[in-house]
Structures are given as structure tokens and as C-alpha cells.
Design an enzyme around this catalytic site. Structure first.
Site, PDB file in Angstrom:
ATOM      1  CB  ALA A 167      -5.087  -8.580  -3.726  1.00  0.00           C
ATOM      2  CG  HIS A 193       9.761   5.057  -6.857  1.00  0.00           C
ATOM      3  ND1 HIS A 193       9.682   5.272  -8.214  1.00  0.00           N
ATOM      4  CD2 HIS A 193       8.476   5.107  -6.421  1.00  0.00           C
ATOM      5  CE1 HIS A 193       8.433   5.431  -8.574  1.00  0.00           C
ATOM      6  NE2 HIS A 193       7.667   5.350  -7.503  1.00  0.00           N
ATOM      7  CG  ASP A 210      11.163   5.196 -11.231  1.00  0.00           C
ATOM      8  OD1 ASP A 210      10.368   6.141 -11.206  1.00  0.00           O
ATOM      9  OD2 ASP A 210      11.249   4.371 -10.296  1.00  0.00           O
TER      10      ASP A 210
HETATM   11  P1  NAD Z   1      -5.108   1.655  -4.151  1.00  0.00           P
HETATM   12  O1  NAD Z   1      -5.565   2.582  -3.081  1.00  0.00           O
HETATM   13  O2  NAD Z   1      -5.909   1.539  -5.404  1.00  0.00           O
HETATM   14  O3  NAD Z   1      -4.957   0.190  -3.565  1.00  0.00           O
HETATM   15  C1  NAD Z   1      -4.292  -0.056  -2.364  1.00  0.00           C
HETATM   16  C2  NAD Z   1      -4.974  -1.239  -1.728  1.00  0.00           C
HETATM   17  O4  NAD Z   1      -4.226  -1.597  -0.580  1.00  0.00           O
HETATM   18  C3  NAD Z   1      -6.414  -0.930  -1.246  1.00  0.00           C
HETATM   19  O5  NAD Z   1      -7.302  -1.869  -1.813  1.00  0.00           O
HETATM   20  C4  NAD Z   1      -6.335  -1.055   0.268  1.00  0.00           C
HETATM   21  O6  NAD Z   1      -7.523  -1.583   0.831  1.00  0.00           O
HETATM   22  C5  NAD Z   1      -5.144  -2.010   0.419  1.00  0.00           C
HETATM   23  N1  NAD Z   1      -4.477  -1.955   1.717  1.00  0.00           N
HETATM   24  C6  NAD Z   1      -4.272  -0.891   2.519  1.00  0.00           C
HETATM   25  N2  NAD Z   1      -3.636  -1.262   3.646  1.00  0.00           N
HETATM   26  C7  NAD Z   1      -3.414  -2.590   3.539  1.00  0.00           C
HETATM   27  C8  NAD Z   1      -2.812  -3.548   4.378  1.00  0.00           C
HETATM   28  N3  NAD Z   1      -2.299  -3.214   5.574  1.00  0.00           N
HETATM   29  N4  NAD Z   1      -2.759  -4.829   3.967  1.00  0.00           N
HETATM   30  C9  NAD Z   1      -3.284  -5.183   2.789  1.00  0.00           C
HETATM   31  N5  NAD Z   1      -3.890  -4.321   1.941  1.00  0.00           N
HETATM   32  C10 NAD Z   1      -3.947  -3.044   2.323  1.00  0.00           C
HETATM   33  O7  NAD Z   1      -3.583   2.052  -4.484  1.00  0.00           O
HETATM   34  P2  NAD Z   1      -2.705   1.616  -5.743  1.00  0.00           P
HETATM   35  O8  NAD Z   1      -2.914   2.607  -6.830  1.00  0.00           O
HETATM   36  O9  NAD Z   1      -2.888   0.185  -6.035  1.00  0.00           O
HETATM   37  O10 NAD Z   1      -1.235   1.908  -5.161  1.00  0.00           O
HETATM   38  C11 NAD Z   1      -0.721   1.147  -4.092  1.00  0.00           C
HETATM   39  C12 NAD Z   1       0.615   1.726  -3.642  1.00  0.00           C
HETATM   40  O11 NAD Z   1       1.587   1.614  -4.685  1.00  0.00           O
HETATM   41  C13 NAD Z   1       0.582   3.210  -3.259  1.00  0.00           C
HETATM   42  O12 NAD Z   1       1.362   3.433  -2.099  1.00  0.00           O
HETATM   43  C14 NAD Z   1       1.220   3.882  -4.471  1.00  0.00           C
HETATM   44  O13 NAD Z   1       1.785   5.143  -4.145  1.00  0.00           O
HETATM   45  C15 NAD Z   1       2.272   2.862  -4.819  1.00  0.00           C
HETATM   46  N6  NAD Z   1       2.852   2.933  -6.170  1.00  0.00           N
HETATM   47  C16 NAD Z   1       4.167   2.666  -6.293  1.00  0.00           C
HETATM   48  C17 NAD Z   1       4.767   2.674  -7.542  1.00  0.00           C
HETATM   49  C18 NAD Z   1       6.238   2.393  -7.699  1.00  0.00           C
HETATM   50  O14 NAD Z   1       6.754   2.509  -8.827  1.00  0.00           O
HETATM   51  N7  NAD Z   1       6.978   2.019  -6.654  1.00  0.00           N
HETATM   52  C19 NAD Z   1       3.995   2.954  -8.671  1.00  0.00           C
HETATM   53  C20 NAD Z   1       2.636   3.221  -8.517  1.00  0.00           C
HETATM   54  C21 NAD Z   1       2.060   3.215  -7.242  1.00  0.00           C
HETATM   55  C1  LMR Z   2       4.620   6.463  -9.690  1.00  0.00           C
HETATM   56  O1  LMR Z   2       5.814   6.661  -9.858  1.00  0.00           O
HETATM   57  O2  LMR Z   2       3.789   6.570 -10.612  1.00  0.00           O
HETATM   58  C2  LMR Z   2       4.125   6.027  -8.336  1.00  0.00           C
HETATM   59  O3  LMR Z   2       5.159   6.014  -7.406  1.00  0.00           O
HETATM   60  C3  LMR Z   2       2.947   6.784  -7.861  1.00  0.00           C
HETATM   61  C4  LMR Z   2       3.339   8.175  -7.419  1.00  0.00           C
HETATM   62  O4  LMR Z   2       2.936   8.559  -6.318  1.00  0.00           O
HETATM   63  O5  LMR Z   2       4.015   8.860  -8.189  1.00  0.00           O
END
Ligand code: NAD
Ligand code: LMR
Length: 326
Positions: free
Chosen positions: A12, A187, A159
């Protein structure tokens, strides 16, 4: 007003949540008449930053925001929630594929799945965002046998939105004119953005663009958009990912409009020959807080081949995490 809906959010204090939490508190998932409580989870070193996020939530004076709990204890965060948004995980950097994150992130989802199983409401709606999202959702589902497996989903709405945006630009049309986009599969770069049933202001999309564009430009552009954003900003998509999560949950909770559908990665029911239980993106309609896979579309041989390749990748990812599937 009704009782607040309780929403757990992991990671969060991270990038995505910095955009997402304010949208949820504003009522963008459950609507303008439904109060919400946030149960926010972070790792211990990030609790200070999480408190700062709470200060800003407080300072917005959102009328619908009932309570904000900040914790590093998953049992507190996941207890009795109506929805759980699993964002917390490591993001990839330039040059990495999302599946390169499995060894670090998979463990997070086996542990949180076990906690959800222990303290969660069995009908809680789950969306996994942390990458690789489909396989992490699979791990979470395997570790949470008491939860309703239908409700363990992963995010491909980003996507889906990217695909709509690309088609709108190509056809010089408005976003709202585009209906029935599809994202099949994982994804990842094997995902299959598919315009076969899409329409643009009521006209069939395949009649408006040439097949070569649909296959050779549209599919790779959408599938590689995450990497393009990383290259452009040095870190992965955040605001658009947050928007995708809000859209995913809002469609699921509030329903999809007549004549349209959305893409969600959900446990396969065997439709299109995709192995049952695999977390795979399908077109779905949503109504009364549930979703239905659109299972009767006629898929071309070219798209089918790509759909199977995405399934193969998911099977390979699953093989690499077999130790986490209790
Ligand atoms: P970020 O590093 O800014 O934030 C992640 C947060 O998770 C950090 O604050 C960290 O302290 C916390 N964290 C780590 N381990 C944890 C745990 N066990 N329990 C609770 N919190 C924990 O990353 P972000 O940019 O917010 O991205 C988060 C994830 O979402 C990444 O894996 C990223 O690749 C993914 N993502 C997915 C999509 C999608 O479309 N599916 C899109 C964008 C990003
Ligand atoms: C995205 O699609 O933007 C996320 O899954 C982040 C990534 O690693 O591409």
C-alpha cells in the site's frame, strides 16, 4: 448508508497504490453510495511511508472513507475483507521479463494465500496485480483452499484498456465507441489482444483495419506496452495499472454494460480447451457481483495458436513454482 465494505490492499505504500487508494476512497469501485474501509498492508520498513499515505487519505476528507488500518501483519490486513487487492511485490526493471520475478514474488503469494485461508471471508473477491500476476494468483489459489476459487483473479484489464486505446488511435475514433475488445491468456508478452469481435461506433473493427496491422503491429504493441513504459519512465506503469485495478473491481462489483464485455484473468472453466483451473484471461460479462466467461466465440486458427502458446507459458511458469503449490 450501508455498512462499509472492507478492502485489503497489499503493497500500500508503493507506486501503484499511491494512485489507487485515493480512487477507492472516492468510491470508484463500490460506487457513490457505499462507504469503504481500507486495511493496508506493508512490510515493516515501509510502515513510516504508509503512515504518510494515511495522512494524505485523511487530508482528502473523503465522505465515503470510514476507516484506514495500517499494518505489517497480514492477519490484520486480510481479516474479514470483502475484497483483497494483492499489489505488493517486486516490479521488474529494464530488460527483464515479468516471469523473471517468480522466484522473489511467488513466495509472497504462497504466504499470503495461507493467511487469507486462515482469516479471510471465503467469498472475498481477490485480484492479483503483483507480477507475474496469473501465476501468482494460481499460487495464492493453491494455498487458500477455503476461498471460493472463482473469486481468485488476476489483472489483464490494463492490457484490455491499452488495446482499446491503440484501436481508437488507429481508427481515429473515441474510446467510448469501442466495444468487445478481448485479451486472451497470460499478462505477459504471450498475451493475445484480439479485435475479432471488436466494434468501433457499431462497425466491425476487422473491416476498418487491415489484418497485417492487427497481427503485426497491434498485438505486439499491446503485449509489449509494459516494457515500453518501463523504458520511457525508468519504472513500471503505476497510474494506468491503478486505473486497471479500479476498472477490474468496479466491473466485477457493479456489472458490465449491455452489449459489451471486459477481460479478466480468472480460473479457466475449460472454455476454448484451456486447462481447467489455470488463471487465464477471457472476455467476461459481470452481473450481480459475479462474472461469466463468454465461452462460445469462434476463434481463428491464427489466434488459437497464440492462445495455446500463452497456455504453454503458464504451464511452464507453474512448473517452476511447483514447490509453492501446497
Ligand atoms: P513498488 O515497488 O512501488 O511497490 C510495491 C510495494 O509492495 C512496496 O511498497 C513494498 O514495500 C511492498 N511489498 C513488498 N513485499 C510485500 C509483502 N510481502 N507484503 C506487503 N507489501 C509488500 O511496485 P509497484 O509499481 O506498486 O508494483 C507492484 C507490483 O505490481 C509489481 O510486481 C509490478 O510488476 C506489478 N504490476 C502489475 C501490473 C498488471 O497489469 N498486472 C501492472 C503494473 C505493475
Ligand atoms: C505492466 O504491464 O505495465 C506491468 O505488468 C508492469 C510490467 O512489468 O510490465
Amino acid at each position: 448508508m450501508s455498512e462499509p465494505k472492507r478492502i485489503a490492499v497489499t503493497g500500500a505504500a508503493g507506486q501503484i497504490c499511491y494512485s489507487m487508494l485515493f480512487r477507492i476512497a472516492n468510491g470508484d469501485i463500490y460506487g457513490p453510495n457505499q462507504p469503504v474501509s481500507l486495511q493496508l498492508l506493508e512490510i515493516t520498513p515501509a510502515l513510516g511511508l504508509l503512515e504518510a499515505v494515511k495522512m494524505e487519505l485523511d487530508d482528502c476528507a473523503f465522505p465515503l472513507l470510514h476507516e484506514v488500518i495500517c499494518t505489517d501483519d497480514p492477519k490484520v490486513a486480510l481479516k474479514d475483507v470483502d475484497a483483497a487487492l494483492f499489489v505488493g511485490a517486486k516490479p521488474r526493471g529494464p530488460g527483464m521479463e515479468r516471469k523473471d520475478l517468480i522466484s522473489d514474488n511467488g513466495k509472497i503469494f504462497s504466504a499470503l494465500g495461507q493467511t487469507l485461508n486462515e482469516v479471510g471471508n471465503p467469498d472475498c473477491k481477490v485480484v492479483v496485480v503483483g507480477n507475474p500476476a496469473n501465476t501468482n494468483a494460481y499460487i495464492l489459489k493453491a494455498n487458500a483452499p477455503k476461498m471460493n476459487p472463482r473469486n481468485i483473479t488476476a489483472l489483464t484489464r490494463l492490457d484490455h484498456n491499452r488495446a482499446i486505446s491503440q484501436l481508437a488511435e488507429k481508427t481515429d475514433s473515441r474510446i467510448g465507441d469501442i466495444k468487445k475488445m478481448v485479451i486472451w491468456g497470460n499478462h505477459s508478452t504471450t498475451q493475445v489482444p484480439d479485435i475479432t469481435w471488436a466494434s468501433v461506433a457499431g462497425k466491425s473493427a476487422p473491416d476498418l483495419v487491415d489484418t497485417a496491422w492487427a497481427h503485426d503491429t497491434f498485438i505486439p504493441t499491446v503485449a509489449k506496452r509494459g516494457a515500453a513504459v518501463i523504458d520511457a519512465r525508468g519504472s513500471s506503469s503505476a497510474a494506468s495499472a491503478a486505473n486497471g485495478v479500479v476498472d477490474h473491481m468496479a466491473s466485477w462489483v457493479q456489472g458490465t454494460p449491455d452489449g459489451d464485455w471486459v477481460s479478466m484473468a480468472v480460473p479457466s472453466d475449460g472454455s476454448y480447451g484451456i486447462e481447467e483451473g489455470l488463471i487465464y484471461s477471457f472476455p467476461v460479462t459481470c452481473k450481480n457481483g459475479d462474472y461469466t466467461i463468454i465461452s462460445d466465440l469462434e476463434v481463428s486458427d491464427a489466434i488459437r495458436e497464440k492462445m495455446l502458446a500463452s497456455q504453454t507459458e503458464l504451464n511452464e511458469e507453474r512448473e517452476t513454482v511447483k514447490d509453492l503449490l501446497s
